[in-house]
Motif scaffolding. Structure first.
Motif, PDB file in Angstrom:
ATOM      1  N   LEU A 172       0.829  -1.212   0.000  1.00  0.00           N
ATOM      2  CA  LEU A 172       0.000   0.000   0.000  1.00  0.00           C
ATOM      3  C   LEU A 172       0.860   1.258   0.000  1.00  0.00           C
ATOM      4  O   LEU A 172       0.608   2.195  -0.766  1.00  0.00           O
ATOM      5  CB  LEU A 172      -0.928  -0.012   1.216  1.00  0.00           C
ATOM      6  CG  LEU A 172      -1.857   1.195   1.363  1.00  0.00           C
ATOM      7  CD1 LEU A 172      -2.802   1.281   0.166  1.00  0.00           C
ATOM      8  CD2 LEU A 172      -2.647   1.121   2.661  1.00  0.00           C
ATOM      9  N   TRP A 173       1.880   1.284   0.821  1.00  0.00           N
ATOM     10  CA  TRP A 173       2.773   2.450   0.886  1.00  0.00           C
ATOM     11  C   TRP A 173       3.571   2.611  -0.406  1.00  0.00           C
ATOM     12  O   TRP A 173       3.871   3.733  -0.821  1.00  0.00           O
ATOM     13  CB  TRP A 173       3.721   2.315   2.076  1.00  0.00           C
ATOM     14  CG  TRP A 173       3.073   2.612   3.390  1.00  0.00           C
ATOM     15  CD1 TRP A 173       2.723   1.713   4.357  1.00  0.00           C
ATOM     16  CD2 TRP A 173       2.672   3.888   3.873  1.00  0.00           C
ATOM     17  NE1 TRP A 173       2.120   2.345   5.411  1.00  0.00           N
ATOM     18  CE2 TRP A 173       2.092   3.701   5.146  1.00  0.00           C
ATOM     19  CE3 TRP A 173       2.743   5.178   3.363  1.00  0.00           C
ATOM     20  CZ2 TRP A 173       1.590   4.739   5.907  1.00  0.00           C
ATOM     21  CZ3 TRP A 173       2.254   6.230   4.127  1.00  0.00           C
ATOM     22  CH2 TRP A 173       1.683   6.005   5.378  1.00  0.00           C
ATOM     23  N   THR A 174       3.900   1.500  -1.027  1.00  0.00           N
ATOM     24  CA  THR A 174       4.660   1.563  -2.277  1.00  0.00           C
ATOM     25  C   THR A 174       3.825   2.096  -3.423  1.00  0.00           C
ATOM     26  O   THR A 174       4.297   2.888  -4.253  1.00  0.00           O
ATOM     27  CB  THR A 174       5.194   0.167  -2.639  1.00  0.00           C
ATOM     28  OG1 THR A 174       5.971  -0.341  -1.548  1.00  0.00           O
ATOM     29  CG2 THR A 174       6.045   0.210  -3.891  1.00  0.00           C
ATOM     30  N   LEU A 175       2.549   1.673  -3.487  1.00  0.00           N
ATOM     31  CA  LEU A 175       1.673   2.078  -4.589  1.00  0.00           C
ATOM     32  C   LEU A 175       0.997   3.430  -4.352  1.00  0.00           C
ATOM     33  O   LEU A 175       0.362   3.967  -5.260  1.00  0.00           O
ATOM     34  CB  LEU A 175       0.593   1.012  -4.820  1.00  0.00           C
ATOM     35  CG  LEU A 175       1.096  -0.382  -5.212  1.00  0.00           C
ATOM     36  CD1 LEU A 175      -0.083  -1.325  -5.398  1.00  0.00           C
ATOM     37  CD2 LEU A 175       1.923  -0.312  -6.496  1.00  0.00           C
ATOM     38  N   LEU A 176       1.134   3.971  -3.152  1.00  0.00           N
ATOM     39  CA  LEU A 176       0.469   5.234  -2.813  1.00  0.00           C
ATOM     40  C   LEU A 176       0.887   6.401  -3.721  1.00  0.00           C
ATOM     41  O   LEU A 176       0.034   7.203  -4.121  1.00  0.00           O
ATOM     42  CB  LEU A 176       0.739   5.578  -1.348  1.00  0.00           C
ATOM     43  CG  LEU A 176      -0.168   6.656  -0.724  1.00  0.00           C
ATOM     44  CD1 LEU A 176      -1.622   6.211  -0.771  1.00  0.00           C
ATOM     45  CD2 LEU A 176       0.256   6.943   0.705  1.00  0.00           C
TER      46      LEU A 176
END
Length: 214
Positions: free
Chosen positions: A152-156
């Motif tokens: 999630l943090w990577t794709l944010l």
């Protein structure tokens, strides 16, 4: 219909290429874990199997990447060839009135630059966009299996990055249209100059040289 089937086949090659390219990554980690667990850097049958899978996946990735380019790029070249022939036949059917209302440079620009733009959109444009979508989807699936929160943090940042790319591409498109108009004007100027070379040489040589220096 044949061209559509070629593009569909190219998309399948894109999926296969990205799948094997990502699938092999997990075996790198497994090889390291196996060596760490065994504590032996010598012969290890399990590690050799993992290495064989990595090499095999790399070869398959290269093969499918080659086939991807051969199908999509070749199809776009075929479309470019057919479009140029169709435009050329259409030019032959135009009347003298149509040629008087349209500059030669504009007609040549449509036959060259505009058709090349269509080819770039249908070839590399489709290939790279489809490749990016498939790569993100397959990578996201493996990332979610590993760590959902980290995924999630990577794709944010992706929506922000997509918006930035959209704005930059809009600016590039505007600049491209201005450049195409300039190319059309240059082509018209060159064609008129060569068709009336005697008049240019004896009457307008100085004024034309002054314009080109500006």
């Amino acid at each position: 219909m044949e061209t559509q089937n070629t593009f569909v086949l190219g998309v399948l090659f894109i999926i296969a290429s990205n799948f094997f390219n990502i699938y092999k990554v997990q075996f790198v980690g497994k090889s390291v874990d196996e060596l760490t667990k065994s504590g032996n850097l010598g012969f290890n049958q399990q590690v050799l199997i993992y290495v064989g899978i990595i090499v095999g996946c790399s070869l398959l990735t290269g093969f499918f990447t080659f086939m991807m380019r051969q199908t999509i790029i070749v199809a776009s070249r075929r479309i470019e060839y057919e479009l140029k022939n169709k435009i050329y036949r259409h030019y032959q059917d135009l009347s003298l009135t149509d040629y008087k209302q349209t500059t030669i440079g504009d007609l040549m620009n449509r036959l060259s630059e505009d058709v090349v733009a269509v080819r770039m959109y249908l070839g590399p444009g489709v290939m790279y966009v489809a490749n990016l979508i498939v790569l993100v989807l397959i990578t996201a699936i493996y990332m979610v299996k590993t760590d959902a929160s980290m995924t999630l943090w990577t794709l944010l940042p992706l929506p922000i990055l997509s918006f930035a790319i959209y704005k930059v591409s809009s600016i590039i498109n505007k600049k491209s249209k201005i450049m195409q108009k300039s190319q059309s004007a240059i082509s018209t100027f060159v064609q008129d100059s060569f068709s009336g070379i005697r008049v240019v040489k004896f009457l307008q040589e100085k004024s034309i040289l002054k314009r080109t220096m500006e």
